[in-house]
Design a protein around this motif. Structure first.
Motif, PDB file in Angstrom:
ATOM      1  N   GLY A  73       0.290  -0.770  -0.047  1.00 21.84           N
ATOM      2  CA  GLY A  73      -0.611  -0.263   0.033  1.00 21.84           C
ATOM      3  C   GLY A  73       0.377   0.799  -0.340  1.00 21.84           C
ATOM      4  O   GLY A  73       2.129   1.286   0.198  1.00 21.84           O
ATOM      5  N   PHE A  74       0.471   2.485  -0.770  1.00 25.15           N
ATOM      6  CA  PHE A  74       0.936   3.397  -0.820  1.00 25.15           C
ATOM      7  C   PHE A  74       0.550   4.210   0.389  1.00 25.15           C
ATOM      8  O   PHE A  74       0.941   6.191   0.330  1.00 25.15           O
ATOM      9  N   CYS A  75      -0.164   4.278   1.410  1.00 23.73           N
ATOM     10  CA  CYS A  75      -0.643   5.606   2.188  1.00 23.73           C
ATOM     11  C   CYS A  75      -0.272   4.961   3.567  1.00 23.73           C
ATOM     12  O   CYS A  75      -0.847   5.963   5.017  1.00 23.73           O
ATOM     13  N   THR A 147      -8.416  -1.288   0.726  1.00 26.97           N
ATOM     14  CA  THR A 147      -8.445  -0.756  -0.023  1.00 26.97           C
ATOM     15  C   THR A 147      -9.222  -0.355  -0.901  1.00 26.97           C
ATOM     16  O   THR A 147      -8.758   0.519  -1.762  1.00 26.97           O
ATOM     17  N   ALA A 149      -9.034  -1.988  -3.813  1.00 25.37           N
ATOM     18  CA  ALA A 149      -7.872  -0.970  -4.884  1.00 25.37           C
ATOM     19  C   ALA A 149      -8.565  -0.494  -6.744  1.00 25.37           C
ATOM     20  O   ALA A 149      -9.430  -1.934  -6.767  1.00 25.37           O
ATOM     21  N   THR A 334       5.810   3.732 -11.586  1.00 21.13           N
ATOM     22  CA  THR A 334       5.954   3.767 -10.571  1.00 21.13           C
ATOM     23  C   THR A 334       7.345   2.936  -9.817  1.00 21.13           C
ATOM     24  O   THR A 334       8.149   3.652  -9.051  1.00 21.13           O
ATOM     25  N   ASP A 347      -3.316  10.757  -6.268  1.00 22.72           N
ATOM     26  CA  ASP A 347      -3.647  10.103  -6.880  1.00 22.72           C
ATOM     27  C   ASP A 347      -4.982  10.340  -6.489  1.00 22.72           C
ATOM     28  O   ASP A 347      -5.917  10.681  -5.745  1.00 22.72           O
ATOM     29  N   HIS A 387      -2.438   9.872 -12.070  1.00 17.30           N
ATOM     30  CA  HIS A 387      -1.091   9.633 -10.355  1.00 17.30           C
ATOM     31  C   HIS A 387      -0.234  11.043 -11.058  1.00 17.30           C
ATOM     32  O   HIS A 387       0.718  10.913 -11.868  1.00 17.30           O
ATOM     33  N   SER A 425      -8.473  10.559  -2.223  1.00 14.64           N
ATOM     34  CA  SER A 425      -7.909   9.493  -2.763  1.00 14.64           C
ATOM     35  C   SER A 425      -8.722   8.694  -3.830  1.00 14.64           C
ATOM     36  O   SER A 425      -9.881   8.069  -4.262  1.00 14.64           O
ATOM     37  N   HIS A 428      -5.964   4.281  -3.573  1.00 14.69           N
ATOM     38  CA  HIS A 428      -4.041   4.056  -3.067  1.00 14.69           C
ATOM     39  C   HIS A 428      -5.211   3.923  -1.847  1.00 14.69           C
ATOM     40  O   HIS A 428      -4.409   3.787  -0.799  1.00 14.69           O
TER      41      HIS A 428
END
Ligand code: FAD
Ligand code: 2HG
Ligand code: ZN
Length: 471
Positions: A73-75, A147, A149, A334, A347, A387, A425, A428
């Motif tokens: 995950g990115f957060c 999430t 996704a 990425t 995001d 992004h 958001s 993410h």
């Protein structure tokens, strides 16, 4: 704490209770290396009853739990805080496909099932499990649902929420809610499933899920095209939506600056389109009928796009390996950003009708206020999801950049997002990264409702506290 660990060893085999620094280390830092926390233990349960017993013990001892899947995950949602009192509940041992129901076109997966494994198991039975993202080799279905996704097939099949028909969840009290019904209709009051999907481990712990399957397409055609502007890219999207309707399964955008960074780190992934187009669009059509039908359709639409001057170059992948190369180029941006060092991720989703002015104005503001920054803008254009990532000017120290510019750059981008009625958001999540900005973004009423839900479902605040909402 020692007493708590002793109690844990009654409900979980001690070899799956990791307590040494060495054993815990791989679970403490997020994929982007932005957050590192501490944990009293990392727990590796193998079934839902073990999860339930662990949660009951945590509730009795007021110990908070950080659920963790593939930790991609990115957060920072799956990274513990610095107190050293939290436990991490990692799902890697709960990785089974429990059932594929051919007639119902569903599969039941344990939370720790790797996304790619789910796709492969579905394909073995002639099905497509359409959730697809760059981290699919390591992210897990529980994390994907927690999430909500997105990824590269949302345009046609929706995000994780849209693919989910049922859940099994361990509540904050340690009860097991069995909602594993593979029903496409069920109007029996509040939708509990939708409450847990996207809640990032703050309302309940997902232990299994029933997911939708689709017929495998028999042919896919992938093309890269060159566009001069955002407005022509959107007109192109609309053309494909009109002409290809549900055969359109991918529509991804990459700016020249994104692809230049990609090529710097992965020279083998150079853009096959000549002349460095400002916007390169990756389009995929899928068909269930015949090889030729969709190929011909693609050619007809591209011809129309050339004639209307929406595109000025195109290359159609002639085989699977070339199609994969196009996708790799897209998905490696990425990784190229990670190789390059610091970057600020945004995001965001913007209504397609405002996307052109958003990009034009935000680019101009960014370049005038922060000369030299690199705008690495790419994403799922078909979903209005950019992004819009910002990297420091070449040679500027990453730490200094983050310390001095992170806050004002986020503010600039998010003010633009608000102006366009977008979201901060898209796919993410919130985690700890966007916790502080959420009240302002959602508005007081929505944020208070979120808090009320959190208090109702987790009154002791033991499920992933200080992620998404603080109470
Ligand atoms: P984790 O990172 O382990 O956890 C994420 C959150 O879910 C945390 O809050 C955690 O506490 C919670 N959680 C995990 N498991 C459970 C559970 N069983 N029950 C309750 N809560 C749980 N995301 C996209 O949406 N689209 C993309 O295209 C995309 N591409 C990516 C590409 C790369 C290279 C990388 C590294 C990441 C990408 N991501 C993308 C982000 C990430 O992969 C997704 O957010 C993914 O869904 C996270 O899954 P995970 O198993 O790694 O979850
Ligand atoms: C993608 O679409 C992922 O490739 C990652 O969501 C986006 O690196 C990013 O910011
Ligand atoms: Zn994405």
């Amino acid at each position: 704490m020692k007493n708590f660990i002793n109690q844990l060893s009654v409900v979980l085999d001690p070899k799956y209770i990791l307590i040494t620094d060495e054993d815990k280390a791989p679970y403490l830092t997020d994929w982007r290396k932005r957050y590192t926390g501490k944990a009293s233990a990392v727990l590796l349960p193998s079934n839902s009853s073990e999860v339930s017993n662990i949660v009951k013990l945590c509730a009795q001892n007021q110990i908070s739990i950080v659920p963790q899947g593939g930790h991609t995950g990115f957060c920072g949602g799956a990274t513990p805080d610095n107190s050293g009192n939290q436990v991490i509940l990692n799902f890697k041992r709960m990785n089974q496909v429990r059932e594929i129901d051919v007639a119902n076109q569903t599969m039941t997966l344990e939370a720790g099932c790797i996304l790619q494994t789910a796709q492969e198991k579905a394909a073995e039975q002639g099905f497509l499990f359409p959730l697809s993202l760059g981290a699919e080799g390591s992210c897990m279905i529980g994390g994907n649902l927690a999430t909500n996704a997105g990824g590269t097939n949302v345009l046609r099949y929706g995000n994780a929420r849209d693919l989910c028909l049922g859940l099994e969840v361990v509540t904050a009290k340690g009860e097991i809610w069995n909602g594993l019904k593979g029903l496409r209709k069920d109007n029996t009051g509040y939708d509990l499933r939708d409450l847990f999907v996207g809640s990032e481990g703050t309302l309940g712990i997902i232990t299994a899920a029933v997911m939708k399957l689709y017929p495998l397409p028999i042919s896919q055609w992938t093309t890269l095209v060159a566009c001069e502007s955002v407005s022509s890219s959107i007109a192109l999207l609309n053309l494909f939506q009109r002409r290809a309707t549900s055969l359109l399964t991918g529509f991804e955008m990459m700016t020249q600056e994104s692809l230049e960074l990609n090529e710097k780190h992965f020279p083998q992934m150079a853009n096959p389109l000549q002349g460095k187009p400002p916007f390169t669009i990756l389009i995929e059509l899928s068909d269930h009928e015949s090889e030729n039908h969709v190929r011909q359709l693609l050619e007809v639409i591209l011809e129309e796009a050339f004639e209307s001057k929406l595109i000025n170059d195109a290359v159609i992948a002639s085989n699977l390996s070339q199609a994969n190369a196009f996708w790799h180029m897209r998905e490696h941006i990425t990784l190229a950003q990670a190789e390059e060092g610091a970057n600020l991720k945004h995001d965001i989703t913007i209504p397609l009708s405002s996307l052109d002015s958003f990009i034009e104005e935000t680019d101009a503001l960014m370049r005038s206020q922060y000369p030299g920054v690199r705008i690495i803008n790419f994403g799922h254009l078909g979903d209005g999801n950019l992004h819009y990532n910002i990297a420091p000017p070449p040679g500027v120290d990453a730490k200094i950049f983050n310390e001095s510019y992170e806050k004002p750059i986020h503010e600039l981008v998010y003010a633009q997002v608000e102006r366009c009625n977008g979201s901060i958001s898209a796919e993410h999540g919130v985690g700890q990264l966007k916790l502080d900005g959420l009240r302002a973004h959602k508005g007081e009423v929505a944020h208070d409702l979120m808090r009320a839900l959190k208090r109702a479902l987790d009154p002791q605040n033991i499920l992933n506290p200080h992620k998404v909402v603080s109470i």
